[in-house]
Design an enzyme around this catalytic site. Structure first.
Site, PDB file in Angstrom:
ATOM      1  N   ASN A  41      48.744  32.846  46.951  1.00  0.00           N
ATOM      2  CA  ASN A  41      49.987  32.682  46.191  1.00  0.00           C
ATOM      3  C   ASN A  41      51.163  32.341  47.099  1.00  0.00           C
ATOM      4  OD1 ASN A  41      48.709  35.479  44.546  1.00  0.00           O
ATOM      5  ND2 ASN A  41      48.866  33.487  43.552  1.00  0.00           N
ATOM      6  N   HIS A  69      43.465  30.893  42.834  1.00  0.00           N
ATOM      7  CA  HIS A  69      44.517  29.875  42.995  1.00  0.00           C
ATOM      8  C   HIS A  69      44.308  28.970  44.207  1.00  0.00           C
ATOM      9  CE1 HIS A  69      46.955  31.148  39.672  1.00  0.00           C
ATOM     10  NE2 HIS A  69      46.958  32.396  40.102  1.00  0.00           N
ATOM     11  N   HIS A 177      44.405  40.338  44.136  1.00  0.00           N
ATOM     12  CA  HIS A 177      44.644  39.573  42.906  1.00  0.00           C
ATOM     13  C   HIS A 177      45.654  40.226  41.967  1.00  0.00           C
ATOM     14  CE1 HIS A 177      44.080  36.796  39.556  1.00  0.00           C
ATOM     15  NE2 HIS A 177      43.821  37.817  38.769  1.00  0.00           N
TER      16      HIS A 177
END
Ligand SMILES: [Fe+2]
Length: 268
Positions: A41, A69, A177
């Site tokens: 992220n 991601h 996460h």
């Protein structure tokens, strides 16, 4: 004894600036032999770029892990095969770019890192992590007993199951996460350290690193909205591990929950 730092999901510029500022200090002060950072992220809250990967490695990250991601920044697809210290989840189908494991030489011997993605409430739903972990751990243990696993997943149950499944076969299983640090750090009976979620390195006054009001607004209105990365003070969450390098057994796990650098230091 090996001292290894594991940092949870780095969120956006505030998170990565704080990690880049504090990691070199901690390497000295805490005598770190190795540092693992979940960077999925790090690029404005979604994905990671080649430049950010290099910046985190230069600041002292030994390995950068990821999760769902990993592919959000398209430029990472051609890059990932050129930088083996950036991992994607192990359980992608054969042929996916990059790798889910790495073994690196250190002054105190080899350290292996495995990145795996859980399946419950996760997209995409990848291959069975348990079966693939069996193979990866077996292969890695030929080289080293020191193995750290980043289990990237939504549910506590699946991450605890992965930790218990690997107890005695790896040195530590750290969850990532959710961006929320759990308080269940422990060493399982056969010597594997565990923390269900390491938390995040990102803005403290936020909802999972995002500005508060638009997220609340979305829950109320159900209408699409942008969720900018929040501003303000940063917290850095993770775990500090002490591992016996001859057996791979964890000796200690301590949760990390540290402030980011002071604003003046962050701006310089
Ligand atoms: Fe994730």
């Amino acid at each position: 004894m090996l001292t290894i730092l594991f940092l949870g999901d780095v969120v956006g510029e505030p998170g990565r600036d704080a990690v880049i500022a504090r990691l070199p200090e901690w390497k000295r002060e805490w005598g770190l032999d190795f540092a693992i950072v979940n960077g999925e992220n790090a690029a404005a809250g979604r994905g990671i770029t080649p430049k950010i990967t290099i910046d985190l490695l230069r600041a002292g990250a030994s390995v950068i892990t990821s999760g769902d991601h990993i592919w959000d920044r398209k430029e990472i697809l051609p890059f990932i095969d050129t930088e083996p210290r950036l991992l994607r989840p192990l359980n992608y189908p054969k042929g996916a770019p990059g790798a889910g494991t790495i073994v690196l030489e250190t002054a105190k011997g080899k350290i292996g890192v495995i990145n795996v993605q859980a399946r419950t409430y996760m997209q995409p739903i990848l291959e069975n992590p348990f079966a693939l972990l069996d193979l990866a751990v077996e292969e890695m243990r030929v080289q080293t007993p020191v193995i750290i696993v980043d289990a990237h997943g939504e549910t506590t149950s699946e991450k605890i199951a992965i930790g218990r499944y690997l107890d005695g076969r790896v040195s530590a299983v750290l969850g990532t996460h959710t961006h929320v640090q759990t308080a269940d750090e422990q060493i399982f009976p056969n010597g594997t350290a565990f923390l269900c979620d390491a938390g995040m390195c990102g803005p403290e006054n936020s909802i999972l690193g995002r500005t508060i009001e638009p997220v609340i607004g979305r829950f109320i209105s159900n209408l699409p909205a942008m969720f900018p990365i929040a501003a303000g003070p940063v917290r850095l969450h993770g775990a500090l591990l002490q591992i016996d390098e001859t057996t791979g057994r964890a000796l200690r796990i301590t949760r990390v929950n540290e402030p980011g650098p002071a604003p003046a230091a962050a701006a310089s």
